[in-house]
Structure formats: structure tokens, C-alpha cells
Design a protein around this motif. Structure first.
Motif, mmCIF file in Angstrom:
data_model
loop_
_atom_site.group_PDB
_atom_site.id
_atom_site.type_symbol
_atom_site.label_atom_id
_atom_site.label_comp_id
_atom_site.label_asym_id
_atom_site.label_seq_id
_atom_site.Cartn_x
_atom_site.Cartn_y
_atom_site.Cartn_z
ATOM 1 N N THR A 24 -1.547 -8.450 12.000
ATOM 2 C CA THR A 24 -1.326 -7.040 11.686
ATOM 3 C C THR A 24 0.152 -6.722 11.889
ATOM 4 O O THR A 24 0.586 -6.441 12.991
ATOM 5 N N PRO A 25 0.951 -6.767 10.825
ATOM 6 C CA PRO A 25 2.385 -6.569 10.973
ATOM 7 C C PRO A 25 2.781 -5.165 11.404
ATOM 8 O O PRO A 25 3.793 -4.986 12.034
ATOM 9 N N ALA A 26 2.006 -4.176 11.073
ATOM 10 C CA ALA A 26 2.339 -2.813 11.462
ATOM 11 C C ALA A 26 1.066 -2.069 11.828
ATOM 12 O O ALA A 26 0.059 -2.195 11.164
ATOM 13 N N PRO A 29 -1.808 1.022 10.047
ATOM 14 C CA PRO A 29 -1.521 0.532 8.702
ATOM 15 C C PRO A 29 -1.014 1.612 7.754
ATOM 16 O O PRO A 29 -0.584 1.320 6.658
ATOM 17 N N THR A 31 1.696 3.152 8.008
ATOM 18 C CA THR A 31 3.121 2.913 7.775
ATOM 19 C C THR A 31 3.323 1.915 6.644
ATOM 20 O O THR A 31 4.242 2.081 5.838
ATOM 21 N N ASP A 32 2.476 0.903 6.567
ATOM 22 C CA ASP A 32 2.563 -0.057 5.461
ATOM 23 C C ASP A 32 2.285 0.634 4.131
ATOM 24 O O ASP A 32 2.924 0.357 3.125
ATOM 25 N N THR A 33 1.322 1.530 4.115
ATOM 26 C CA THR A 33 0.972 2.251 2.899
ATOM 27 C C THR A 33 2.119 3.136 2.443
ATOM 28 O O THR A 33 2.436 3.193 1.252
ATOM 29 N N VAL A 35 5.311 2.706 3.046
ATOM 30 C CA VAL A 35 6.368 1.832 2.523
ATOM 31 C C VAL A 35 5.998 1.352 1.126
ATOM 32 O O VAL A 35 6.839 1.317 0.222
ATOM 33 N N TRP A 36 4.726 0.995 0.906
ATOM 34 C CA TRP A 36 4.290 0.529 -0.415
ATOM 35 C C TRP A 36 4.470 1.627 -1.454
ATOM 36 O O TRP A 36 4.931 1.377 -2.556
ATOM 37 N N GLN A 39 7.979 2.029 -2.631
ATOM 38 C CA GLN A 39 8.482 0.939 -3.458
ATOM 39 C C GLN A 39 7.937 0.980 -4.883
ATOM 40 O O GLN A 39 8.366 0.204 -5.717
#
Length: 77
Positions: A24-26, A29, A31-33, A35-36, A39
């Protein structure tokens, strides 16, 4: 850095925590969403949506025309 001796249970707990952290990098989750989403090329998405809507409109127009032709044929029979 001095290492203190740990029990087998503590070592397994540490290994499990490290394995979970690498999977689990972050966290959370969300925060990952975020960032996605940042992008995403929204201009490309807008272009694709417009072309998709245009294709749907074309299909509806063709089906409507064929349905009208069928109605004219049935009216003549």
C-alpha cells in the motif's frame, strides 16, 4: 544503531507490517485517486466523449430512418 533482540512473534509482526507497507504505497488510498485525477488529460477525455456522443446520435438517426422506412412499407401493404 543497535539492534535489540526481539521474539519470534515480534519479528513476524514487523515483517507483516513491512509487507503491508510495501503493498500500500499511500494511505488513505484517496490520495492516490486524487493524483490519478490530476494526471488525466481532460482535453482528450472531452474529445473522446464528443465523438462518442456523435456516434450514438448517428446510430439513433439511422435506426429512426430504418424504422420510418419500415412504417412506410407496412402502410403500403
Amino acid at each position: 544503531m543497535t539492534m535489540q533482540p526481539v521474539s519470534l512473534e515480534q519479528a513476524l509482526d514487523i515483517a507483516e507490517e513491512r509487507a503491508y507497507a510495501s503493498k500500500t504505497p499511500a494511505f488513505p488510498p484517496v490520495t492516490d485517486t486524487i493524483v490519478w485525477f490530476k494526471q488525466v488529460d481532460w482535453a482528450d477525455v472531452r474529445t473522446r466523449c464528443r465523438s462518442g456522443v456523435n456516434n450514438v446520435g448517428l446510430v439513433v438517426a439511422v435506426i429512426g430512418e430504418k424504422l420510418h422506412d419500415l412504417g412506410v412499407y407496412l402502410a403500403e401493404v
